[in-house]
Design a protein around this motif. Structure first.
Motif, PDB file in Angstrom:
ATOM      1  N   LEU A 132       6.075 -20.604  16.897  1.00  0.00           N
ATOM      2  CA  LEU A 132       6.710 -19.753  15.895  1.00  0.00           C
ATOM      3  C   LEU A 132       6.149 -18.340  15.891  1.00  0.00           C
ATOM      4  N   ASP A 133       5.395 -17.992  16.927  1.00  0.00           N
ATOM      5  CA  ASP A 133       4.816 -16.655  17.033  1.00  0.00           C
ATOM      6  C   ASP A 133       5.353 -15.961  18.284  1.00  0.00           C
ATOM      7  N   GLY A 134       5.174 -14.667  18.348  1.00  0.00           N
ATOM      8  CA  GLY A 134       5.498 -13.936  19.564  1.00  0.00           C
ATOM      9  C   GLY A 134       6.867 -13.289  19.548  1.00  0.00           C
ATOM     10  N   PHE A 135       7.304 -12.832  20.723  1.00  0.00           N
ATOM     11  CA  PHE A 135       8.530 -12.071  20.854  1.00  0.00           C
ATOM     12  C   PHE A 135       9.730 -12.960  21.196  1.00  0.00           C
ATOM     13  N   PHE A 136      10.857 -12.601  20.599  1.00  0.00           N
ATOM     14  CA  PHE A 136      12.119 -13.266  20.872  1.00  0.00           C
ATOM     15  C   PHE A 136      13.199 -12.196  21.030  1.00  0.00           C
ATOM     16  N   ARG A 137      14.367 -12.631  21.531  1.00  0.00           N
ATOM     17  CA  ARG A 137      15.452 -11.683  21.775  1.00  0.00           C
ATOM     18  C   ARG A 137      16.738 -12.190  21.137  1.00  0.00           C
ATOM     19  N   VAL A 142      18.195  -7.228  21.094  1.00  0.00           N
ATOM     20  CA  VAL A 142      17.165  -6.639  20.243  1.00  0.00           C
ATOM     21  C   VAL A 142      15.932  -7.534  20.297  1.00  0.00           C
ATOM     22  N   TRP A 143      14.803  -6.951  20.669  1.00  0.00           N
ATOM     23  CA  TRP A 143      13.548  -7.708  20.677  1.00  0.00           C
ATOM     24  C   TRP A 143      12.939  -7.683  19.281  1.00  0.00           C
ATOM     25  N   PHE A 144      12.439  -8.819  18.836  1.00  0.00           N
ATOM     26  CA  PHE A 144      11.763  -8.896  17.538  1.00  0.00           C
ATOM     27  C   PHE A 144      10.616  -9.893  17.651  1.00  0.00           C
ATOM     28  N   THR A 145       9.755  -9.877  16.679  1.00  0.00           N
ATOM     29  CA  THR A 145       8.595 -10.763  16.718  1.00  0.00           C
ATOM     30  C   THR A 145       8.480 -11.556  15.427  1.00  0.00           C
ATOM     31  N   TRP A 197      21.091  -9.417  16.005  1.00  0.00           N
ATOM     32  CA  TRP A 197      19.921  -9.123  15.181  1.00  0.00           C
ATOM     33  C   TRP A 197      20.316  -8.973  13.704  1.00  0.00           C
ATOM     34  N   ALA A 198      21.454  -8.376  13.435  1.00  0.00           N
ATOM     35  CA  ALA A 198      21.895  -8.218  12.037  1.00  0.00           C
ATOM     36  C   ALA A 198      22.050  -9.577  11.374  1.00  0.00           C
ATOM     37  N   GLU A 199      22.593 -10.534  12.112  1.00  0.00           N
ATOM     38  CA  GLU A 199      22.757 -11.879  11.567  1.00  0.00           C
ATOM     39  C   GLU A 199      21.399 -12.540  11.351  1.00  0.00           C
ATOM     40  N   LEU A 200      20.527 -12.415  12.324  1.00  0.00           N
ATOM     41  CA  LEU A 200      19.197 -13.036  12.214  1.00  0.00           C
ATOM     42  C   LEU A 200      18.371 -12.393  11.105  1.00  0.00           C
ATOM     43  N   ASP A 201      18.477 -11.093  10.993  1.00  0.00           N
ATOM     44  CA  ASP A 201      17.734 -10.389   9.954  1.00  0.00           C
ATOM     45  C   ASP A 201      18.094 -10.921   8.581  1.00  0.00           C
ATOM     46  N   GLN A 202      19.370 -11.151   8.385  1.00  0.00           N
ATOM     47  CA  GLN A 202      19.841 -11.689   7.097  1.00  0.00           C
ATOM     48  C   GLN A 202      19.347 -13.127   6.906  1.00  0.00           C
ATOM     49  N   MET A 203      19.349 -13.900   7.969  1.00  0.00           N
ATOM     50  CA  MET A 203      18.860 -15.283   7.894  1.00  0.00           C
ATOM     51  C   MET A 203      17.382 -15.318   7.544  1.00  0.00           C
ATOM     52  N   PHE A 204      16.596 -14.469   8.198  1.00  0.00           N
ATOM     53  CA  PHE A 204      15.151 -14.453   7.961  1.00  0.00           C
ATOM     54  C   PHE A 204      14.829 -14.030   6.537  1.00  0.00           C
TER      55      PHE A 204
END
Length: 207
Positions: A132-137, A142-145, A197-204
């Motif tokens: 659950l750590d580190g970089f994902f795409r 969009v790269w995020f961590t 990323w917009a979808e994931l950002d909202q999920m997170f």
């Protein structure tokens, strides 16, 4: 030294003198007189540009002189202590900071790991610290961590998010996750690559 303007000479005449000095590699050792530069002395020699994803790939590089800034903070802190001593005791002091020493201090955990385990100065493969750590795409590149530390609380929520409710108990236990780290990480990667990323950002944010 050539002109008698070094600390030893001047402090003999002015005992309250405060002297601050920055260079690339410190005041002792074989590279003490070598010229120093941020991306070489700090990032490269200090190991901070080591690529955490794949040691065989080109290392990353800071977009600005972060080593200069951090080393300046180190010297400023030391000078503040000198000013206090001067005000209280009337004594001066000579303090040094170097790009290389500051990088080693910031990178001390990795350097200690390398010294103890005898491996190369690298952060290892993605997810080496946990699935659950580190970089994902994301789907739109969009790269995020992620930096999840509370596995019992966040782990089950993450499992539910990616549609793996049967793994909620596993995701709550870091040790169990590490037993099949690559497979568990692959589940996350596949899910993230199916969403922007917009979808994931909202999920997170919901987690």
């Amino acid at each position: 030294k050539k002109f008698g303007l070094d600390y030893e000479t001047l402090s003999a005449r002015y005992p309250a003198l405060i002297w601050g000095h920055i260079n690339g590699y410190g005041v002792a050792g074989p590279m003490a007189e070598e010229p120093g530069f941020d991306n070489v002395s700090y990032w490269a020699y200090g190991g901070l540009i080591t690529n955490p994803a794949d040691p065989s790939e080109m290392p990353g590089r800071s977009p600005f002189g972060g080593g200069d800034v951090m080393t300046g903070y180190v010297l400023a802190s030391a000078l503040a202590a000198c000013l206090y001593q001067q005000a209280v005791q009337g004594k001066g002091e000579c303090v040094y900071a170097s790009l290389y020493a500051t990088a080693c201090w910031q990178n001390s955990c990795v350097i200690q790991r390398s010294a103890i385990l005898g491996d190369k100065l690298t952060m290892g493969k993605p997810g080496a610290l946990g699935p659950l750590d580190g970089f994902f795409r994301s789907k739109d590149s969009v790269w995020f961590t992620l930096g999840i530390m509370d596995y019992p609380k966040i782990g089950p929520r993450m499992a539910h998010l990616i549609g793996q409710d049967d793994l909620m108990e596993v995701f709550s236990d870091r040790n169990r996750l590490m037993e099949n780290r690559d497979a568990n990480r692959a589940l996350l990667e596949e899910f993230f690559l199916d969403h922007t990323w917009a979808e994931l950002d909202q999920m997170f944010t919901g987690i």
